[in-house]
Design a protein around this motif. Sequence first.
Motif, PDB file in Angstrom:
ATOM      1  N   ILE A   1       0.698  -1.229  -0.152  1.00  0.00           N
ATOM      2  CA  ILE A   1      -0.079   0.026  -0.182  1.00  0.00           C
ATOM      3  C   ILE A   1       0.645   1.231  -0.137  1.00  0.00           C
ATOM      4  CG2 ILE A   1      -2.355   1.472   1.708  1.00  0.00           C
ATOM      5  CD1 ILE A   1      -2.717  -1.539   0.085  1.00  0.00           C
ATOM      6  N   TYR A   2       1.613   1.054   0.903  1.00  0.00           N
ATOM      7  CA  TYR A   2       2.568   2.599   0.912  1.00  0.00           C
ATOM      8  C   TYR A   2       3.605   3.054   0.262  1.00  0.00           C
ATOM      9  CZ  TYR A   2       0.514   2.147   6.212  1.00  0.00           C
ATOM     10  OH  TYR A   2      -0.847   1.902   7.337  1.00  0.00           O
ATOM     11  N   SER A   3       3.576   3.865  -0.158  1.00  0.00           N
ATOM     12  CA  SER A   3       5.033   4.342  -0.946  1.00  0.00           C
ATOM     13  C   SER A   3       4.631   4.008  -2.496  1.00  0.00           C
ATOM     14  CB  SER A   3       5.809   3.880  -0.405  1.00  0.00           C
ATOM     15  OG  SER A   3       6.003   4.827   0.255  1.00  0.00           O
ATOM     16  N   THR A   4       3.745   3.215  -2.744  1.00  0.00           N
ATOM     17  CA  THR A   4       3.455   1.820  -4.563  1.00  0.00           C
ATOM     18  C   THR A   4       2.644   3.528  -5.127  1.00  0.00           C
ATOM     19  OG1 THR A   4       1.098   1.445  -3.386  1.00  0.00           O
ATOM     20  CG2 THR A   4       2.956   0.427  -2.580  1.00  0.00           C
ATOM     21  N   ARG A   5       2.203   2.932  -6.262  1.00  0.00           N
ATOM     22  CA  ARG A   5       1.940   3.019  -7.449  1.00  0.00           C
ATOM     23  C   ARG A   5       1.077   2.651  -8.523  1.00  0.00           C
ATOM     24  NH1 ARG A   5       3.528   6.481  -4.208  1.00  0.00           N
ATOM     25  NH2 ARG A   5       4.953   8.792  -4.985  1.00  0.00           N
ATOM     26  N   SER A   6       0.358   3.315  -9.095  1.00  0.00           N
ATOM     27  CA  SER A   6      -0.715   2.043  -9.756  1.00  0.00           C
ATOM     28  C   SER A   6       0.148   1.566 -10.921  1.00  0.00           C
ATOM     29  CB  SER A   6      -2.377   2.644 -10.806  1.00  0.00           C
ATOM     30  OG  SER A   6      -1.874   4.326 -11.289  1.00  0.00           O
ATOM     31  N   MET A   7      -0.356   0.627 -11.520  1.00  0.00           N
ATOM     32  CA  MET A   7      -0.454   0.138 -12.921  1.00  0.00           C
ATOM     33  C   MET A   7      -1.312   0.162 -13.485  1.00  0.00           C
ATOM     34  SD  MET A   7       1.430  -3.590 -11.047  1.00  0.00           S
ATOM     35  CE  MET A   7       2.289  -3.963 -12.493  1.00  0.00           C
ATOM     36  N   ASP A   8      -1.044   0.366 -15.257  1.00  0.00           N
ATOM     37  CA  ASP A   8      -1.448   0.344 -16.385  1.00  0.00           C
ATOM     38  C   ASP A   8      -3.043  -0.459 -15.981  1.00  0.00           C
ATOM     39  OD1 ASP A   8       0.184   2.170 -17.709  1.00  0.00           O
ATOM     40  OD2 ASP A   8       0.459   0.899 -18.812  1.00  0.00           O
ATOM     41  N   PHE A   9      -2.720  -1.529 -16.008  1.00  0.00           N
ATOM     42  CA  PHE A   9      -3.246  -2.963 -16.088  1.00  0.00           C
ATOM     43  C   PHE A   9      -3.218  -4.008 -13.854  1.00  0.00           C
ATOM     44  CE2 PHE A   9      -4.861  -7.410 -15.461  1.00  0.00           C
ATOM     45  CZ  PHE A   9      -6.309  -7.597 -16.005  1.00  0.00           C
TER      46      PHE A   9
END
Length: 476
Positions: free
Chosen positions: A386-394
Amino acid sequence: MKNRTIKTIILGLVCTSLSYSGYAQKDNVHQRSSEYQAPVDPLVKAKLENWRDQKFGILIHWGIYSVPGIIESWSICSEDWIERDSTIAYNDYKKWYWNLEKVFNPVNFNPDQWAEAAESAGMKYLVFTTKHHDGFNMFDTRQTDYKITAGPFKNHPKANVTKHIFEAFRKKDFMIGAYFSKPDWHSQYYWWDKYATPNRNNNYDINRYPWRWNKFKDFTFDQLYELMTDYGSIDVLWLDGGWVRPKETVNDEVRAWGAPIPEWSQDIDMDKIAAMARKAQPGIIFADRTVHGPYENYQTPERKIPDVKLNYPWESCLPLGDNWGYVPNDNFKTSHEVIHNLIEVVAKGGNMLLGVGPKSDGTLPLDAVAIMEEIGEWLEKNGEAIYSTRSMDFYNDGTTYFTQKDDKKYAIVLLEKGTKIPRSISWKGNLPKKGSNLKLLETGEEVKWEVRNKEVFVNLPAKYNGTTAALTFSFN
């Protein structure tokens, strides 16, 4: 009005007020504009990325409305979606509401306990209501006596509650956000007693009385100057009341929201406010809600999660219950629901701001704290995804959501409350690379997996019998 009389009126009105509090809040949702203008100041951009890393925050609505336990501010607004006791004259109701200041005495206020509860929930940033639309100030402003430090709580060592709340959360390394309502229904420069108060907007023609609006602009600037200079380091200025805006920003999209729009411009000179704030607080983020442009550094969809991933900074504002502030017997979400919401928000590229309302005595509801602790227990084991993550295209496959951090990917599989955990989990898309180690975050164990027909199948450890809202796997 004497305190005894006010207490009698409170007892007479609480029951009728409570009956519409949840309904009203659900009906009045702050919309999200579809336009986004990215900031150019490198300090703002850096702080914005830091804010995006935090992912999970707490929004605390607290004010005189917590005394009877009703909707914050809105019951004194005369719009047709608001219900009040028909036997009480509107002006009498407003006087009763505003006079709640005389009995608001949060003798059990302990901001360190609030910060501890938020930290135990896995929250990382705070947004606190320094002033809501009703104009009651939760800080020691010098611009008006309608404030927490002028009532029965004034002699308490922590009477200037905003200062002590900010300090308590800073000690826990939270980012600090100051919520501030641009409209002020208690101010004679906004709602002038010469006229009726038909809706949320200022109730006089600004073109006819420019001097009065200029006084309101000065009043607003001076209050924000106090917050920016007297209350330590602040990371976010969270400006509510998006109907207070320059007329040129009212486009077809804004008109389609259905809120009343006056003929004149309610421009409070955000350029001047922003210059002052960023001189005092370099890099401060502005959330000028719904007013698309340079001061809506992130968007704030309310009571909803966008249907799809958004490719700019945003924050879903969701109350833990049906209401933002404290209402007795509120319908709280389960920790399962909140965790699922958080996972979906983060996978779609956003942050989640969870609303929790303290009681009038200054304590957080115990059932809310218990739910917060359960959320924190899941995040303690799974927060890496959760923390410090980013979204993915899929970003999702059915009930499986994906996030990423550097060269690591995460698959978060939602589980329904009360269901038996399956021995095997599968998803399509974002498949592990051949030879990768796939790990169950909750236990730290590596698990066996294989790909068949472009779908990965994961076998849970034989001894695993945990009960959880979601299973999280890391892989390359």
